[in-house]
Scaffold this motif. Sequence first.
Motif, PDB file in Angstrom:
ATOM      1  N   ILE A  94       0.150  24.604   4.285  1.00 32.88           N
ATOM      2  CA  ILE A  94       0.120  25.024   5.691  1.00 32.88           C
ATOM      3  C   ILE A  94      -0.137  23.817   6.589  1.00 32.88           C
ATOM      4  O   ILE A  94       0.524  23.656   7.622  1.00 32.88           O
ATOM      5  CB  ILE A  94      -0.933  26.126   5.922  1.00 32.88           C
ATOM      6  N   LEU A  95      -1.081  22.969   6.196  1.00 32.78           N
ATOM      7  CA  LEU A  95      -1.360  21.768   6.991  1.00 32.78           C
ATOM      8  C   LEU A  95      -0.136  20.854   7.072  1.00 32.78           C
ATOM      9  O   LEU A  95       0.160  20.281   8.120  1.00 32.78           O
ATOM     10  CB  LEU A  95      -2.572  21.022   6.425  1.00 32.78           C
ATOM     11  N   LYS A  96       0.614  20.732   5.979  1.00 31.89           N
ATOM     12  CA  LYS A  96       1.844  19.941   6.003  1.00 31.89           C
ATOM     13  C   LYS A  96       2.876  20.589   6.913  1.00 31.89           C
ATOM     14  O   LYS A  96       3.588  19.906   7.657  1.00 31.89           O
ATOM     15  CB  LYS A  96       2.420  19.796   4.593  1.00 31.89           C
ATOM     16  N   ASP A  97       2.960  21.921   6.864  1.00 37.51           N
ATOM     17  CA  ASP A  97       3.939  22.646   7.674  1.00 37.51           C
ATOM     18  C   ASP A  97       3.695  22.448   9.170  1.00 37.51           C
ATOM     19  O   ASP A  97       4.634  22.382   9.948  1.00 37.51           O
ATOM     20  CB  ASP A  97       3.921  24.138   7.334  1.00 37.51           C
ATOM     21  N   ILE A  98       2.438  22.335   9.574  1.00 33.65           N
ATOM     22  CA  ILE A  98       2.146  22.146  11.002  1.00 33.65           C
ATOM     23  C   ILE A  98       2.050  20.657  11.357  1.00 33.65           C
ATOM     24  O   ILE A  98       1.669  20.306  12.465  1.00 33.65           O
ATOM     25  CB  ILE A  98       0.870  22.899  11.440  1.00 33.65           C
ATOM     26  N   ASN A  99       2.394  19.798  10.412  1.00 35.27           N
ATOM     27  CA  ASN A  99       2.390  18.338  10.605  1.00 35.27           C
ATOM     28  C   ASN A  99       1.010  17.775  10.922  1.00 35.27           C
ATOM     29  O   ASN A  99       0.859  16.891  11.766  1.00 35.27           O
ATOM     30  CB  ASN A  99       3.394  17.930  11.692  1.00 35.27           C
ATOM     31  N   HIS A 100       0.007  18.271  10.215  1.00 39.21           N
ATOM     32  CA  HIS A 100      -1.340  17.730  10.363  1.00 39.21           C
ATOM     33  C   HIS A 100      -1.387  16.348   9.718  1.00 39.21           C
ATOM     34  O   HIS A 100      -0.743  16.104   8.700  1.00 39.21           O
ATOM     35  CB  HIS A 100      -2.357  18.664   9.693  1.00 39.21           C
ATOM     36  N   ALA A 101      -2.155  15.448  10.315  1.00 39.15           N
ATOM     37  CA  ALA A 101      -2.229  14.071   9.818  1.00 39.15           C
ATOM     38  C   ALA A 101      -2.941  13.959   8.474  1.00 39.15           C
ATOM     39  O   ALA A 101      -2.729  13.005   7.734  1.00 39.15           O
ATOM     40  CB  ALA A 101      -2.927  13.184  10.838  1.00 39.15           C
ATOM     41  N   ALA A 102      -3.808  14.924   8.151  1.00 38.68           N
ATOM     42  CA  ALA A 102      -4.559  14.880   6.887  1.00 38.68           C
ATOM     43  C   ALA A 102      -4.371  16.199   6.128  1.00 38.68           C
ATOM     44  O   ALA A 102      -5.251  17.055   6.127  1.00 38.68           O
ATOM     45  CB  ALA A 102      -6.041  14.628   7.167  1.00 38.68           C
ATOM     46  N   PRO A 103      -3.222  16.376   5.453  1.00 41.25           N
ATOM     47  CA  PRO A 103      -2.955  17.651   4.792  1.00 41.25           C
ATOM     48  C   PRO A 103      -3.558  17.814   3.402  1.00 41.25           C
ATOM     49  O   PRO A 103      -3.416  18.876   2.800  1.00 41.25           O
ATOM     50  CB  PRO A 103      -1.427  17.668   4.696  1.00 41.25           C
ATOM     51  N   THR A 104      -4.233  16.794   2.893  1.00 40.73           N
ATOM     52  CA  THR A 104      -4.792  16.896   1.552  1.00 40.73           C
ATOM     53  C   THR A 104      -6.297  16.684   1.593  1.00 40.73           C
ATOM     54  O   THR A 104      -6.848  16.229   2.588  1.00 40.73           O
ATOM     55  CB  THR A 104      -4.153  15.860   0.604  1.00 40.73           C
ATOM     56  N   GLY A 105      -6.945  17.028   0.494  1.00 37.84           N
ATOM     57  CA  GLY A 105      -8.386  16.847   0.387  1.00 37.84           C
ATOM     58  C   GLY A 105      -8.980  17.844  -0.580  1.00 37.84           C
ATOM     59  O   GLY A 105      -8.278  18.484  -1.354  1.00 37.84           O
ATOM     60  N   LYS A 106     -10.289  17.989  -0.510  1.00 37.63           N
ATOM     61  CA  LYS A 106     -10.996  18.922  -1.380  1.00 37.63           C
ATOM     62  C   LYS A 106     -10.871  20.339  -0.833  1.00 37.63           C
ATOM     63  O   LYS A 106     -10.733  20.546   0.372  1.00 37.63           O
ATOM     64  CB  LYS A 106     -12.471  18.540  -1.467  1.00 37.63           C
ATOM     65  N   ARG A 107     -10.933  21.311  -1.721  1.00 37.37           N
ATOM     66  CA  ARG A 107     -10.794  22.716  -1.344  1.00 37.37           C
ATOM     67  C   ARG A 107     -11.760  23.094  -0.233  1.00 37.37           C
ATOM     68  O   ARG A 107     -11.387  23.747   0.739  1.00 37.37           O
ATOM     69  CB  ARG A 107     -11.027  23.604  -2.570  1.00 37.37           C
ATOM     70  N   GLN A 108     -13.020  22.681  -0.359  1.00 38.11           N
ATOM     71  CA  GLN A 108     -14.028  23.072   0.616  1.00 38.11           C
ATOM     72  C   GLN A 108     -13.804  22.417   1.983  1.00 38.11           C
ATOM     73  O   GLN A 108     -14.339  22.877   2.982  1.00 38.11           O
ATOM     74  CB  GLN A 108     -15.449  22.797   0.114  1.00 38.11           C
ATOM     75  N   ASP A 109     -12.975  21.368   2.042  1.00 34.33           N
ATOM     76  CA  ASP A 109     -12.680  20.702   3.313  1.00 34.33           C
ATOM     77  C   ASP A 109     -11.436  21.263   3.999  1.00 34.33           C
ATOM     78  O   ASP A 109     -11.320  21.195   5.223  1.00 34.33           O
ATOM     79  CB  ASP A 109     -12.463  19.200   3.089  1.00 34.33           C
ATOM     80  N   LEU A 110     -10.501  21.790   3.214  1.00 35.93           N
ATOM     81  CA  LEU A 110      -9.211  22.188   3.763  1.00 35.93           C
ATOM     82  C   LEU A 110      -9.276  23.418   4.662  1.00 35.93           C
ATOM     83  O   LEU A 110      -8.631  23.443   5.714  1.00 35.93           O
ATOM     84  CB  LEU A 110      -8.202  22.406   2.639  1.00 35.93           C
ATOM     85  N   ARG A 111     -10.028  24.450   4.284  1.00 36.69           N
ATOM     86  CA  ARG A 111     -10.098  25.651   5.122  1.00 36.69           C
ATOM     87  C   ARG A 111     -10.700  25.348   6.483  1.00 36.69           C
ATOM     88  O   ARG A 111     -10.123  25.725   7.507  1.00 36.69           O
ATOM     89  CB  ARG A 111     -10.834  26.804   4.433  1.00 36.69           C
ATOM     90  N   PRO A 112     -11.856  24.642   6.557  1.00 38.63           N
ATOM     91  CA  PRO A 112     -12.389  24.307   7.884  1.00 38.63           C
ATOM     92  C   PRO A 112     -11.436  23.416   8.691  1.00 38.63           C
ATOM     93  O   PRO A 112     -11.320  23.571   9.907  1.00 38.63           O
ATOM     94  CB  PRO A 112     -13.690  23.571   7.583  1.00 38.63           C
ATOM     95  N   ARG A 113     -10.732  22.511   8.012  1.00 40.15           N
ATOM     96  CA  ARG A 113      -9.768  21.643   8.705  1.00 40.15           C
ATOM     97  C   ARG A 113      -8.635  22.474   9.294  1.00 40.15           C
ATOM     98  O   ARG A 113      -8.228  22.278  10.437  1.00 40.15           O
ATOM     99  CB  ARG A 113      -9.219  20.602   7.748  1.00 40.15           C
ATOM    100  N   LEU A 114      -8.141  23.422   8.498  1.00 41.95           N
ATOM    101  CA  LEU A 114      -7.075  24.292   8.976  1.00 41.95           C
ATOM    102  C   LEU A 114      -7.577  25.184  10.104  1.00 41.95           C
ATOM    103  O   LEU A 114      -6.906  25.332  11.126  1.00 41.95           O
ATOM    104  CB  LEU A 114      -6.515  25.135   7.830  1.00 41.95           C
ATOM    105  N   ALA A 115      -8.758  25.744   9.939  1.00 39.50           N
ATOM    106  CA  ALA A 115      -9.326  26.612  10.979  1.00 39.50           C
ATOM    107  C   ALA A 115      -9.466  25.867  12.300  1.00 39.50           C
ATOM    108  O   ALA A 115      -9.153  26.406  13.368  1.00 39.50           O
ATOM    109  CB  ALA A 115     -10.679  27.150  10.525  1.00 39.50           C
TER     110      ALA A 115
END
Length: 103
Positions: A41-62
Motif C-alpha cells: 500500500i505504501l508503494k502504491d501511494i508512492n511513499h518515500a519509505a515503503p519498507t520496514g518492520k511490521r510494527q512501524d508500517l501500520r503507524p506510517r501508513l496511518a
Amino acid sequence: MGPRNVGKTRAALHYRNEDKKRVSYVKAWSASSSKRLFSQILKDINHAAPTGKRQDLRPRLAGSLELFGLELMIIDNADNLQKEALIDLKQLFEECHVPIVLV
C-alpha cells in the motif's frame, strides 16, 4: 464477493483508475502478512519509505492516509491475507476511518 471470472478485479481496477489520487489498489498474494500488505500500500501511494518492520508500517501508513488524501483502499484477493493482516487492517480502519474494501 463472487465466483472466479465474473469481473471483480476488473471492476476494482476500473474504480481505482477513476481516481488514482484518492484510491489505493493492491493485490494480496499467497499468505500475505501485514508487513507485506502495508508495504504494498505504501508503494502504491508512492511513499518515500515503503519498507520496514511490521510494527512501524501500520503507524506510517496511518499517518500517510490523510497526508496523501487517500479516501479508499481496495485489497484484491483478500482471501490470501493472514489473520494478523486482517486484524491490523481492522485497527487501521478504527484509527483512520478510511474505508477498506476486501475483494
